[in-house]
Write an enzyme that holds these catalytic residues in place. Structure first.
Site, PDB file in Angstrom:
ATOM      1  N   HIS A  19       0.854  -1.189   0.000  1.00 15.91           N
ATOM      2  CA  HIS A  19       0.000   0.000   0.000  1.00 15.91           C
ATOM      3  C   HIS A  19       0.891   1.239   0.000  1.00 15.91           C
ATOM      4  CE1 HIS A  19      -3.397   2.540   1.092  1.00 15.91           C
ATOM      5  NE2 HIS A  19      -2.682   3.051   2.077  1.00 15.91           N
ATOM      6  N   HIS A  37       1.145  11.990  -0.636  1.00 11.61           N
ATOM      7  CA  HIS A  37       0.253  11.312   0.304  1.00 11.61           C
ATOM      8  C   HIS A  37      -0.769  12.303   0.839  1.00 11.61           C
ATOM      9  CE1 HIS A  37      -0.233   8.112   3.667  1.00 11.61           C
ATOM     10  NE2 HIS A  37      -1.290   8.250   2.920  1.00 11.61           N
TER      11      HIS A  37
END
Ligand SMILES: *[C@@H]1O[C@H](CO)[C@@H](O)[C@H](O)[C@H]1NC(C)=O
Ligand SMILES: *[C@@H]1O[C@H](CO)[C@@H](O)[C@H](O)[C@H]1NC(C)=O
Ligand SMILES: *[C@@H]1O[C@H](CO)[C@@H](O)[C@H](O)[C@H]1NC(C)=O
Ligand SMILES: *[C@@H]1O[C@H](CO)[C@@H](O)[C@H](O)[C@H]1NC(C)=O
Length: 224
Positions: free
Chosen positions: A46, A99
């Protein structure tokens, strides 16, 4: 003397016969070569490029302690990432791996990450490896925005193009992907429209379903 060399010869025999069998491994296992792509568990990382190490001052926005190359070397075959628009960069280069937001953690352009993956796939030791890239398209990049980065990284040479834009009954086996030179599977969540110029960018939810985050039994993985 004679007995001794006879013994040596027979002791060698098992090794000779084993090494005479050439076994091909696909994604690290001979038993996976003839399996369909969708009949395999692919180990995934991930947020693969978001590392928490010295290079990011141990950012708390990093999910991984090791970069994508190390992950691939360790057997990871599915890499996910988020792509955002960094508006202070320009042109193709504005599509960055960030992110949540680029202020939090910006790991550079999508192109440079794709080049890193291509370098790994190019290596002789990795020529029988099928790799999946899953891009979370956070700022609605178009297929041309993303495709331009795939093309400039050169990784598009490996990209698999699906036979049609609907869910196939069967997916190719790993060995057919490998022998066709199409060892890169690319899913994007989500693509507003597919592109005839970049037909290898597959809209994730056309082809893939995601199960709940928490699974308590194997049956939770079954599609309803
Ligand atoms: C998946 O692979 C296993 C092992 O080779 C095989 O027995 C099974 O029939 C395959 N399933 C499908 C749906 O292809
Ligand atoms: C990945 O990490 C390894 C070990 O930490 C390092 O040697 C290598 O240069 C890194 N590779 C890239 C492409 O950043
Ligand atoms: C956006 O990209 C530029 C150029 O690559 C970089 O210098 C800047 O730090 C990035 N902005 C953010 C918020 O990460
Ligand atoms: C391999 O390539 C041939 C010729 O382009 C194509 O017909 C076939 O469908 C491809 N197979 C796979 C598994 O993609």
């Amino acid at each position: 003397m004679f007995i001794r060399s006879l013994l040596q010869a027979s002791a060698l025999l098992p090794f000779i016969s084993t090494s005479a069998q050439t076994t091909t491994a696909c994604n690290n296992s001979p038993s996976l070569c003839s399996r369909a792509y969708n009949n395999i568990t692919h180990l995934g990382a991930h947020d693969s490029p978001f590392v928490r190490d010295k290079s990011t001052s141990f950012s708390t926005s990093g999910n991984q302690y090791y970069n994508s190359t190390v992950q691939l070397d360790a057997g990871v075959r599915l890499l996910s990432a988020q792509v955002h628009k960094n508006s202070s960069a320009t042109g193709e280069d504005e599509w960055h791996l960030c992110h949540s937001t680029c202020d939090l953690l910006d790991m550079g352009s999508l192109t440079s990450w794709l080049k890193e993956i291509k370098t790994w796939m190019d290596a002789d030791a990795n020529k029988n490896e099928v790799v999946t890239v899953l891009i979370v398209n956070s700022d609605d990049a178009t297929a041309s925005d993303l495709g331009a980065q795939f093309a400039s990284s050169g990784i598009d040479d490996y990209a698999y193009t699906p036979a049609s834009t609907s869910v196939p009954k069967t997916w190719p086996t790993l060995e057919s992907l490998i022998s066709n030179g199409t060892r890169l599977m690319t899913f994007v969540a989500s693509l507003k429209e597919t592109s005839t110029q970049y037909p290898y960018l597959m809209d994730e939810f056309t082809y893939v379903f995601e199960n709940d985050f928490e699974n308590e039994s194997p049956t939770n993985y079954m599609h309803a």
